[in-house]
Write a protein that holds these residues in place. Sequence first.
Motif, short mmCIF file in Angstrom:
data_model
loop_
_atom_site.label_atom_id
_atom_site.label_comp_id
_atom_site.label_asym_id
_atom_site.label_seq_id
_atom_site.Cartn_x
_atom_site.Cartn_y
_atom_site.Cartn_z
N ASN A 179 0.84 -1.19 0.00
CA ASN A 179 0.00 0.00 0.00
C ASN A 179 0.88 1.25 0.00
OD1 ASN A 179 -2.98 -0.72 0.34
ND2 ASN A 179 -1.95 -2.10 1.76
N ARG B 227 -1.57 -18.55 7.21
CA ARG B 227 -1.26 -17.71 6.06
C ARG B 227 0.24 -17.55 6.00
NH1 ARG B 227 -3.02 -13.81 2.50
NH2 ARG B 227 -1.60 -12.08 2.21
N ASN B 228 0.79 -17.83 4.87
CA ASN B 228 2.22 -17.68 4.70
C ASN B 228 2.98 -18.36 5.83
OD1 ASN B 228 4.49 -16.87 3.46
ND2 ASN B 228 4.45 -14.77 4.20
N ASN C 9 -3.99 -4.02 8.44
CA ASN C 9 -4.73 -4.76 7.42
C ASN C 9 -5.45 -3.81 6.47
OD1 ASN C 9 -6.84 -3.90 9.02
ND2 ASN C 9 -7.84 -5.89 9.14
N TYR C 10 -5.15 -2.53 6.55
CA TYR C 10 -5.67 -1.52 5.63
C TYR C 10 -7.17 -1.68 5.39
CZ TYR C 10 -1.17 0.50 4.62
OH TYR C 10 0.01 1.17 4.73
N ASP D 114 2.39 -17.74 9.11
CA ASP D 114 1.67 -17.52 10.37
C ASP D 114 0.68 -18.63 10.69
OD1 ASP D 114 3.00 -15.20 10.05
OD2 ASP D 114 1.25 -13.88 10.03
N ILE E 125 5.10 -10.71 1.40
CA ILE E 125 3.71 -11.16 1.25
C ILE E 125 2.94 -10.39 2.31
CG2 ILE E 125 2.12 -13.10 1.47
CD1 ILE E 125 4.44 -14.93 0.68
N GLU E 126 1.86 -9.72 1.92
CA GLU E 126 1.11 -8.91 2.89
C GLU E 126 0.74 -9.75 4.10
OE1 GLU E 126 0.19 -5.73 3.17
OE2 GLU E 126 0.63 -4.94 1.16
N LYS E 127 0.85 -9.13 5.25
CA LYS E 127 0.55 -9.83 6.51
C LYS E 127 -0.92 -10.26 6.56
CE LYS E 127 1.45 -10.58 11.05
NZ LYS E 127 2.50 -11.48 11.53
N TYR E 128 -1.80 -9.39 6.10
CA TYR E 128 -3.23 -9.72 6.16
C TYR E 128 -3.80 -9.80 4.75
CZ TYR E 128 -2.64 -8.51 11.01
OH TYR E 128 -2.21 -8.50 12.30
N PRO E 129 -4.68 -10.75 4.54
CA PRO E 129 -5.24 -10.93 3.20
C PRO E 129 -6.22 -9.82 2.84
CG PRO E 129 -6.28 -12.43 4.73
CD PRO E 129 -5.21 -11.73 5.49
N GLU E 130 -6.48 -9.71 1.56
CA GLU E 130 -7.44 -8.71 1.10
C GLU E 130 -8.85 -9.10 1.47
OE1 GLU E 130 -7.51 -7.49 -3.01
OE2 GLU E 130 -5.33 -7.27 -2.89
N TYR E 131 -9.70 -8.10 1.51
CA TYR E 131 -11.09 -8.35 1.85
C TYR E 131 -11.84 -8.90 0.65
CZ TYR E 131 -15.92 -7.28 3.09
OH TYR E 131 -17.26 -7.35 3.34
N VAL E 132 -12.45 -10.05 0.85
CA VAL E 132 -13.33 -10.59 -0.17
C VAL E 132 -14.72 -10.63 0.44
CG1 VAL E 132 -13.79 -12.53 -1.69
CG2 VAL E 132 -11.45 -12.01 -1.00
N SER E 133 -15.63 -9.95 -0.20
CA SER E 133 -16.96 -9.83 0.38
C SER E 133 -17.59 -11.19 0.59
CB SER E 133 -17.81 -8.99 -0.56
OG SER E 133 -19.15 -9.15 -0.23
N ALA E 134 -18.13 -11.38 1.78
CA ALA E 134 -18.78 -12.65 2.09
C ALA E 134 -20.11 -12.74 1.34
CB ALA E 134 -19.02 -12.75 3.58
N TYR F 128 -11.55 -0.78 2.08
CA TYR F 128 -12.70 -1.53 1.56
C TYR F 128 -14.02 -0.85 1.85
CZ TYR F 128 -8.79 -4.62 1.66
OH TYR F 128 -7.55 -5.14 1.49
N HIS G 247 -9.97 -12.14 5.74
CA HIS G 247 -9.70 -10.75 6.10
C HIS G 247 -10.18 -10.40 7.51
CE1 HIS G 247 -9.07 -6.51 5.34
NE2 HIS G 247 -10.15 -6.31 6.02
N TYR G 248 -11.20 -11.11 7.98
CA TYR G 248 -11.82 -10.75 9.25
C TYR G 248 -10.88 -10.92 10.43
CZ TYR G 248 -15.75 -11.18 6.22
OH TYR G 248 -16.59 -11.02 5.17
N ARG H 56 -31.10 -26.25 9.88
CA ARG H 56 -29.91 -26.99 10.27
C ARG H 56 -30.05 -27.61 11.65
NH1 ARG H 56 -25.15 -25.34 7.24
NH2 ARG H 56 -23.92 -25.94 9.01
N LEU I 146 -6.38 -17.98 6.32
CA LEU I 146 -6.77 -16.73 6.97
C LEU I 146 -7.60 -15.88 6.05
CD1 LEU I 146 -6.37 -14.87 9.49
CD2 LEU I 146 -4.51 -13.82 8.23
#
Lengths: 223, 432
Positions: A15, B109-110, B427-428, B112, A34-43, B432, B88-89, A101, B86
Amino acid sequence: MKYCDKCKITIDTFNSYCPLCQQVLEGEPSPDLIEKYPEYVSANRKIYPITKKIIMFVTIVSMIILLIINLASYNGNLWSLIPIGSIFFFWILISVGIFSRQNIAFRFVFLTFLLIGLLILIDEASLQIGWSYNYLMPILLSVCNLAISGIILIKRIDYRDYILYLLTIAILSLVPIILVFTGIITIVWPAITAFALAIFILLFIIFFFPKSIKDEIKKRFHA
Amino acid sequence: MNKQSRHETWFRMDNSGKIFPEVSSHRETNVFRVAISLTEKIDNVLLQQTVDTILARYPMFKVKLKKGLFWSYFDYNSKPFHVEELKHYVCGEISPKKNNGYLFRVMYRNTDIIIEMFHSLADGAGVIKFLKALTYEYLVLVGKDIKPDNLVPTKNQRPSMEEYEDANTKFYDKKNKKHVPEKRAYRIKGSPLSEDLTGIISGTMSTSRMIRLARENKMTITEYFAALMMYTIYITQIQYRGQIKSNQAPVKIFVPVNLRKHFPSNTLRNFSNFVKVGMVMTEDDISFEDLKIFVKEQFEKGMTKSELIRKMSENVKFEKNIFLRFTPYFLKKYALKIGYNMLGMKLNTMSLTNIGKVDFPESMQPFVFDVTAAVYAGKFNTVNCSIMSYQDRLKISFTRSIVETTIEREFFRHFTDLGIDVEIESNYVEEY
């Protein structure tokens, strides 16, 4: 490593701005970053498909129309309750019986009681001769008993969860017998049969799974 | 798992754990996270195997939540557990209906490994033990030559009953259970992030430098951070705005205390209490120096044995109340919910959790790089903070449910102004 000269912090990211002060970062990210946190993918959101909306709309409208016609031409007979009750039962059957369920035994018990209620309603709204509680109630309860014990025996599911339901329904099979003594049920043999079956199931549980019942009760009733 | 334990493993919930299932929701998840960074990429197949072995060793975690007539309880869960990649949450809801009924997640992840745990099941110290055991078994499975050195419980040990005890009820004191009423706390304002997102910003600093800094001020690290946190909230949110009604509520920092350090117990379950520093900050000239003295005082007061026992007994009192005990669960549920919404949640501005230092045996140290802790951020506690350290990396993680990062910014700038290096991770979420 990138650097923010306003906050004087380092950060390793693709970023371009500082997460603290939103200012532009200097420097380049590490080559193997590699980014520490993954990108947001809408649920996946709850989407009601248009077909479901149409069906819901049509059923509600038809229920209202039925009720209006019945009331407009009222002659002491609420016949519209029969189709309305059936429509309701249909929806619950689909939502609880198929899409829920919840565990299977619970769904069985729930639907059985609902069905008995519906049948009594139909009986009362039509000829009022008592076929619903004389014959169908004991039969349905027995079927439900057998179905649940069948599932437990065949599917080998963790029976600890089911035993309580089984016990409940075995006890509730006593209901026809009680109704016999209070004189509501006039034809005795189906009620007696259902009762006998319930006793049989109860004994079966007590003889073959005694420990788990004790455990189950201890668990469920600890204070 | 053998047949016998299949039938017998069920656990009563511990005293503090009882409240969480009732008051948790999509937004107030009551989930916290601990993560560990190893030096090599995680192999998810091996991780899955590791978790399976670990769950056999810790039956306490192989449970699902069930409702009884009077209380809910943990029942043996026969379904398989799956590790996930992992998402995003951060500290997202752990619904008992999903996840095969398990009340925790293991993600990767990676390099971690991340564990997210529902607070009913265990507290920070309990999860650290779980994390250590998991890391150890994983590294063994990968083929590293490491030894547990009595620091890590291994899979071959037998689970002891001590690990499951509800230590709160053990130290309960009937005579010392007075309830002290509290005022509603100040709430950190900000524009909320969209529904299910949580922002996380962590800063890594040198542990030894931090200890030196705290020593210079004659404080512990936690005290120093608590004072600084109050000061940061004060300058970013309240200073010169004391006349506004909502700013007149006391700023209260909730600092969990690991009671295992104060009372002899080895339990993995909830056994923590808290110290709270609270102050009405309407004046315009509160300095950091004042706050340091104030926080130190409050910590000393809050950490006495009798005060800790009082707080513990205050909670246990409810559970022991004969009337409440025999109220059916479905009614009790509402009582707990209403009580907590009116009181519990709104009594804190922020929680500041110091999980502390994590030790690994010497043979494991080359393979472990970093640790992270995080607590969920909800509607009322919009910013929360947790601290965890390993070797010379002390990591402070802020989780937030608001867009603004002013508190984080001022907090970290305090250290950079002192000339301390801070490395940030984010986590920026505002993207989003």
